[in-house]
Design a protein around this motif. Structure first.
Motif, mmCIF file in Angstrom:
data_model
loop_
_atom_site.group_PDB
_atom_site.id
_atom_site.type_symbol
_atom_site.label_atom_id
_atom_site.label_comp_id
_atom_site.label_asym_id
_atom_site.label_seq_id
_atom_site.Cartn_x
_atom_site.Cartn_y
_atom_site.Cartn_z
ATOM 1 N N VAL B 46 0.726 -1.211 0.045
ATOM 2 C CA VAL B 46 -0.121 0.133 0.019
ATOM 3 C C VAL B 46 1.037 1.135 -0.086
ATOM 4 O O VAL B 46 2.043 1.277 0.336
ATOM 5 C CB VAL B 46 -1.005 0.003 1.164
ATOM 6 C CG1 VAL B 46 -2.009 -1.309 1.110
ATOM 7 C CG2 VAL B 46 -0.258 0.052 2.297
ATOM 8 N N GLY B 47 0.421 2.339 -0.347
ATOM 9 C CA GLY B 47 1.203 3.626 -0.299
ATOM 10 C C GLY B 47 0.548 4.616 -1.250
ATOM 11 O O GLY B 47 -0.386 4.156 -1.986
ATOM 12 N N LYS B 53 4.547 1.032 -6.034
ATOM 13 C CA LYS B 53 3.898 -0.186 -5.440
ATOM 14 C C LYS B 53 3.855 -0.933 -6.998
ATOM 15 O O LYS B 53 4.329 -2.117 -6.978
ATOM 16 C CB LYS B 53 2.761 0.212 -5.266
ATOM 17 C CG LYS B 53 2.273 0.887 -3.942
ATOM 18 C CD LYS B 53 0.754 0.941 -3.544
ATOM 19 C CE LYS B 53 -0.021 1.496 -4.453
ATOM 20 N NZ LYS B 53 0.165 2.860 -4.493
ATOM 21 N N HIS B 209 -5.011 0.326 -3.134
ATOM 22 C CA HIS B 209 -5.257 1.643 -2.468
ATOM 23 C C HIS B 209 -6.297 1.679 -1.549
ATOM 24 O O HIS B 209 -6.766 2.545 -0.852
ATOM 25 C CB HIS B 209 -5.785 2.386 -3.767
ATOM 26 C CG HIS B 209 -4.580 3.429 -4.195
ATOM 27 N ND1 HIS B 209 -4.147 3.158 -5.706
ATOM 28 C CD2 HIS B 209 -4.026 4.340 -3.556
ATOM 29 C CE1 HIS B 209 -3.224 4.053 -5.782
ATOM 30 N NE2 HIS B 209 -3.014 4.838 -4.716
ATOM 31 N N SER B 211 -8.527 0.884 1.166
ATOM 32 C CA SER B 211 -8.310 0.455 2.752
ATOM 33 C C SER B 211 -9.332 -0.516 3.062
ATOM 34 O O SER B 211 -9.124 -1.360 4.215
ATOM 35 C CB SER B 211 -8.328 1.823 3.457
ATOM 36 O OG SER B 211 -9.437 2.533 3.412
ATOM 37 N N TYR B 214 -7.928 -4.067 3.785
ATOM 38 C CA TYR B 214 -6.671 -4.308 4.569
ATOM 39 C C TYR B 214 -7.027 -5.539 5.328
ATOM 40 O O TYR B 214 -6.181 -6.232 5.821
ATOM 41 C CB TYR B 214 -6.444 -2.990 5.350
ATOM 42 C CG TYR B 214 -5.921 -1.950 4.608
ATOM 43 C CD1 TYR B 214 -5.541 -2.179 3.070
ATOM 44 C CD2 TYR B 214 -5.457 -0.650 5.172
ATOM 45 C CE1 TYR B 214 -4.963 -1.031 2.409
ATOM 46 C CE2 TYR B 214 -4.757 0.285 4.470
ATOM 47 C CZ TYR B 214 -4.602 0.186 3.032
ATOM 48 O OH TYR B 214 -4.102 1.025 2.478
ATOM 49 N N THR B 222 4.067 -1.043 3.733
ATOM 50 C CA THR B 222 3.572 0.754 3.249
ATOM 51 C C THR B 222 4.810 1.264 2.500
ATOM 52 O O THR B 222 5.992 0.915 3.015
ATOM 53 C CB THR B 222 3.312 1.637 4.237
ATOM 54 O OG1 THR B 222 2.152 1.005 5.029
ATOM 55 C CG2 THR B 222 2.736 3.026 3.828
ATOM 56 N N GLU B 224 6.694 4.278 0.608
ATOM 57 C CA GLU B 224 6.707 5.947 0.376
ATOM 58 C C GLU B 224 7.950 6.237 -0.264
ATOM 59 O O GLU B 224 9.072 6.121 0.080
ATOM 60 C CB GLU B 224 6.541 6.458 1.555
ATOM 61 C CG GLU B 224 5.105 6.831 2.302
ATOM 62 C CD GLU B 224 5.032 7.282 3.747
ATOM 63 O OE1 GLU B 224 5.845 8.132 3.908
ATOM 64 O OE2 GLU B 224 3.989 7.159 4.473
ATOM 65 N N GLN B 230 6.580 1.501 6.012
ATOM 66 C CA GLN B 230 6.095 0.897 7.471
ATOM 67 C C GLN B 230 6.012 -0.842 6.913
ATOM 68 O O GLN B 230 5.426 -1.011 5.852
ATOM 69 C CB GLN B 230 4.959 1.612 7.803
ATOM 70 C CG GLN B 230 4.449 0.847 9.242
ATOM 71 C CD GLN B 230 2.937 1.636 9.349
ATOM 72 O OE1 GLN B 230 2.441 2.460 8.549
ATOM 73 N NE2 GLN B 230 2.772 1.644 10.748
#
Lengths: 383, 246
Positions: B46-47, B53, B209, B211, B214, B222, B224, B230
């Motif tokens: 995710v991110g 990704k 994307h 959520s 999840y 994650t 970034e 993360q």
């Protein structure tokens, strides 16, 4: 794998028909223009093809084509007859004359003079009258197109009178001739009569050709060569004389250049249409090829799929295009008799080669687009 | 270089970087990603948009070459494979689920599902027969002969999942598998993917994307700005499986 390629190709009917139409149109253009070119060239030999009976044409050694008239000696007829392998030989007059019609107008024409006794080389497709009537004094045969040219609006019939070299000539028959390169009427008469229908020449010679028949079992080309060796005259088989005539027209007229330009344009236009439609089809399918590539299909198999699609489209387009060209030829012969159209196997072969070239070029361009495609693009929402 | 995949090995990346373009136009999409994904669990990447990704999942699937770093997928160093070997490796070991389904529009559902088997050398008859069984297992027995255009978004994604699993790949990669479908259908799709992920010899990675999904994950990574920001293990909230691979 082939079935996937074909389903991809034929799945979208509108695109599929557009590609087939493009290739068909290209093949039609190439075949049709080439056939008209061949038809025009064939017409230059119509007089040779319409002269039946003999196997070998004997003529002055300087003759370059059928209308290149250079009279030979009367003795040459006997010299040809004496060559081993010649069954018989007859004289044949061919020249251009001028007729005065009853209304006072003049008409240029082609005059053919046949051997008085045998009438060898006479036309075979009589529409009115009989060939035998040529034995009547002052008798002539006129071709159908020539009859209408001299007497427009009248129905075909015998008894019409013209004047040549201040001598009366009577139409005793009308025949159907092959379309000629020239548009003049073609008059047949006896050799002795023909010499009276034209003014005398300075040399006194009037015989441009000798028609010879080879003995059964003999090869025409061998006998022709033997005649040449023994007499010094040019001796050609029917095919050889046609080839000589066509070669002259090809080399000394603008016909090949003009038609060549048309055929090349047809090829370019057809290639552009067919190539572009196929190329666009592949480009629109890039996402599908990218997906297949991502799923592990090798480049080689993808290339095979594109080539299969190309050659299926090419094969169908070739069949449809050549078929349409053939239909065009058949219908045009009745609707437009003046249109020269001849579709020999060589035109089909040339069209096939052109089609393969078009398909290969379009496929290679398409393949290039597919091969440079990163399979990862399928992760980016489309290729 | 062998393309055989050792069982019970996951995915491992070390110092993975990926640049697009050259010179001033160069864009660094991944900046030294270190990652280990184990078999038998569902990992979500995710991110925010542009964080790398899709680039990362493309490299893991063997469809994109990294600029630098080491990548081991199912025990194979995919950087060392030729283009042809990578394609063969993907054909045998990787199942793909795409955001836009990427079904071949002129093939029926069964034929679409059969494609990976055909790529692996099955005859059409055998491949389609096998595909039909898989389609039945995802609840599409009534739509076997339908074209993609005759299917809803959810049905198309089910066909895509059936296609991804029909050849029993060891690695399943899914790119935004629920973004083009409604929430309820997305739920069912994630259940299917999770069912596969639970197989002990399989690795499942999904980019999302969304959520709302999840809760299906065992692990969420994650990203970034091209790096792992993360990484956390979570306890899946949904384990109700619908899919049983053939």
């Amino acid at each position: 794998m082939t079935w996937i390629a074909l389903k991809m190709l034929m799945g979208d009917k509108s695109k599929y028909f557009a590609i087939v139409f493009g290739v068909s149109f290209a093949c039609f253009l190439i075949a049709e223009q080439s056939a008209i070119f061949c038809g025009v060239m064939l017409r230059t030999t119509s007089q040779i093809r319409d002269t039946h009976g003999g196997d070998i044409w004997v003529m002055n050694s300087d003759v370059r084509y059928v209308d290149d008239l250079k009279p030979i000696s009367d003795d040459d007829l006997y010299r040809v007859r004496s060559v081993p392998g010649v069954a018989w030989a007859v004289n044949l007059y061919r020249g251009q004359g001028q007729a005065q019609l009853a209304n006072g107008t003049y008409q240029g024409l082609i005059l053919m003079g046949l051997d008085d006794a045998s009438l060898t080389g006479a036309p075979t497709h009589m529409l009115v009258g009989k060939i035998g009537d040529l034995q009547i004094p002052d008798a002539i045969l006129v071709d159908e197109a020539g009859f209408y040219q001299m007497w427009p609006g009248e129905s075909l019939r015998t008894g019409k009178v013209i004047e040549m070299n201040q001598r009366r000539a009577v139409v005793v028959g009308v025949y159907r001739a092959s379309q000629t390169f020239m548009t003049m009427p073609i008059i047949y008469t006896r050799f002795s009569q023909a010499t009276l229908f034209v003014p005398p020449t300075p040399t006194g010679r009037l015989m441009p050709f000798v028609l010879a028949k080879v003995q059964p079992g003999m090869d025409s080309s061998d006998v022709a060569e033997r005649i040449h060796d023994r007499t010094g005259l040019k001796a050609l088989t029917n095919e050889g004389f046609m080839q000589l005539t066509m070669t002259y027209y090809l080399q000394h007229t603008g016909i090949p250049l003009n038609f060549g330009t048309t055929v090349v344009l047809a090829f370019l236009v057809g290639s552009a249409i067919a190539g572009q439609t196929f190329y666009l089809f592949t480009v629109e399918n890039l996402k599908q090829f990218g997906t297949l590539n991502a799923m592990g299909m090798s480049d080689r198999r993808i290339v095979s799929m594109i080539l299969i699609q190309g050659f299926v489209v090419g094969g169908i387009g070739y069949g449809v295009g050549v078929g349409l060209a053939t239909l065009y030829g058949i219908f045009s012969q009745s609707a437009m008799p003046l249109l020269a159209f001849f579709l020999p196997w060589q035109v089909l072969a040339v069209t096939a080669v052109a089609m393969i070239f078009i398909v290969m070029m379009a496929s290679l361009l398409s393949i290039r687009r597919v091969l440079v495609l990163e399979p990862a693009v399928v992760f980016q929402g489309g290729a | 270089m062998t393309t055989s995949i050792q069982t019970r090995k996951g995915v491992s990346c070390q110092g993975l970087t990926k640049d697009y373009g050259r010179g001033d136009a160069r864009v660094r999409a991944l900046r030294g990603v270190d990652l280990d994904i184990s078999p038998g669990e569902l990992t979500l990447l995710v991110g925010p948009s542009g964080c790398g990704k899709t680039t990362l999942i493309s490299i893991l699937a063997g469809t994109l070459d990294p600029t630098d770093g080491d990548v081991s997928v199912l025990g194979v160093d995919i950087k060392s494979l030729s283009k042809h070997e990578k394609a063969a490796c993907r054909a045998k070991n990787v199942g793909f689920v795409f955001q836009q389904f990427n079904l071949l529009p002129s093939l029926t559902a069964a034929e679409n599902v059969s494609v990976p088997l055909v790529i692996n050398g099955y005859s059409k008859t055998k491949a389609v027969a096998h595909a039909i069984e898989v389609l039945k297992s995802v609840g599409l027995s009534e739509r076997i002969h339908s074209l993609p255009s005759q299917l809803s978004g959810g049905q198309q994604q089910r066909v895509a999942i059936a296609r991804a699993l029909v050849h029993q790949p060891r690695l399943l990669v899914a790119d935004e598998p629920t973004s083009a479908i409604d929430a309820r259908t997305g739920h069912a799709i994630m259940e299917l993917i999770r069912e596969v992920a639970l197989q002990p010899d399989r690795v499942a990675v999904a980019v999302t994307h969304d959520s709302r999904v999840y809760g299906f994950a065992d692990r969420i990574i994650t990203l970034e700005d091209g790096r792992v920001a993360q990484e956390k293990h979570v306890k899946p909230e949904v384990t109700n499986g619908l899919f049983a691979p053939v």
